[in-house]
Design an enzyme around this catalytic site. Structure first.
Site, PDB file in Angstrom:
ATOM      1  N   CYS A 183       0.839  -1.206   0.000  1.00 34.57           N
ATOM      2  CA  CYS A 183       0.000   0.000   0.000  1.00 34.57           C
ATOM      3  C   CYS A 183       0.867   1.247   0.000  1.00 34.57           C
ATOM      4  O   CYS A 183       0.548   2.243  -0.649  1.00 34.57           O
ATOM      5  CB  CYS A 183      -0.909  -0.002   1.234  1.00 34.57           C
ATOM      6  SG  CYS A 183      -1.876  -1.511   1.405  1.00 34.57           S
TER       7      CYS A 183
HETATM    8  C1  BEZ Z   1       0.729  -4.938   1.851  1.00 36.05           C
HETATM    9  O1  BEZ Z   1       0.109  -4.069   1.243  1.00 36.05           O
HETATM   10  O2  BEZ Z   1       1.921  -5.118   1.643  1.00 36.05           O
HETATM   11  C2  BEZ Z   1       0.035  -5.757   2.891  1.00 36.05           C
HETATM   12  C3  BEZ Z   1      -1.333  -5.640   3.032  1.00 36.05           C
HETATM   13  C4  BEZ Z   1      -1.976  -6.402   3.989  1.00 36.05           C
HETATM   14  C5  BEZ Z   1      -1.259  -7.252   4.789  1.00 36.05           C
HETATM   15  C6  BEZ Z   1       0.092  -7.350   4.645  1.00 36.05           C
HETATM   16  C7  BEZ Z   1       0.756  -6.595   3.687  1.00 36.05           C
END
Ligand code: BEZ
Length: 159
Positions: free
Chosen positions: A49
């Site tokens: 994200c």
């Molecule tokens: C990520 O966007 O990297 C992520 C999202 C949810 C859980 C773990 C990582």
């Protein structure tokens, strides 16, 4: 049940930071009479994200707005202080950072995701939608862990 193209966004109150303070913002304030790109992430400050999903919208914000979008909104099941800090950390000045702290909006859309196995609780699936005057016009929910159909570039292609 999951929200579909043609459905109305549910009436709900979310939170956003305004001048360093948490403020309520209603779905009517966000969507009524506006063309909105709303994208959702599983978590602020998580790697994908932070490295890909949010920056894509930050760097393309001007181009998205030039395509007739009034608001680019980012939402997550996180508290309002975290969402505010995440937006600041990424210079997301042109984005509306929305906190769905209790996950009520996400559940109402049927787009929740169980990440309890990762000690992250219940979060939002990763998606993006174009909403016109409160009605969902496009909906792109990522089928897996990647960032593809909900990325800024993909949404720009359908605007
Ligand atoms: C990520 O966007 O990297 C992520 C999202 C949810 C859980 C773990 C990582």
């Amino acid at each position: 049940m999951t929200i579909n193209v043609g459905d109305k966004i549910p009436t709900m109150t979310l939170k956003t930071m305004v001048a360093g303070k948490p403020k309520d913002i209603t779905s009517e304030e966000i969507f009524s009479g506006k063309r909105v790109v709303l994208f959702a992430v599983p978590g602020a400050f998580t790697p994908g994200c932070s490295m890909t999903h949010l920056p894509g919208y930050v760097v393309n914000a001007d181009k998205i707005i030039a395509k007739g979008v009034d608001t680019i909104a980012c939402i997550a099941v996180n508290d309002v202080f975290v969402m505010g800090a995440w937006g600041e950390a990424h210079n997301a000045d042109h984005l509306l950072m929305l906190a769905d702290g209790n996950g009520d909006f996400t559940r109402a859309l049927g787009l929740e995701m169980d990440l309890t196995a990762h000690a992250l609780g219940f979060r939002s699936q990763r998606y993006a939608m174009i909403v016109e005057n409160g009605t969902v016009r496009t909906l792109s929910v990522e089928p897996g862990p990647g960032i593809s159909i909900s990325a800024a570039e993909s949404i720009m292609a359908v605007l």
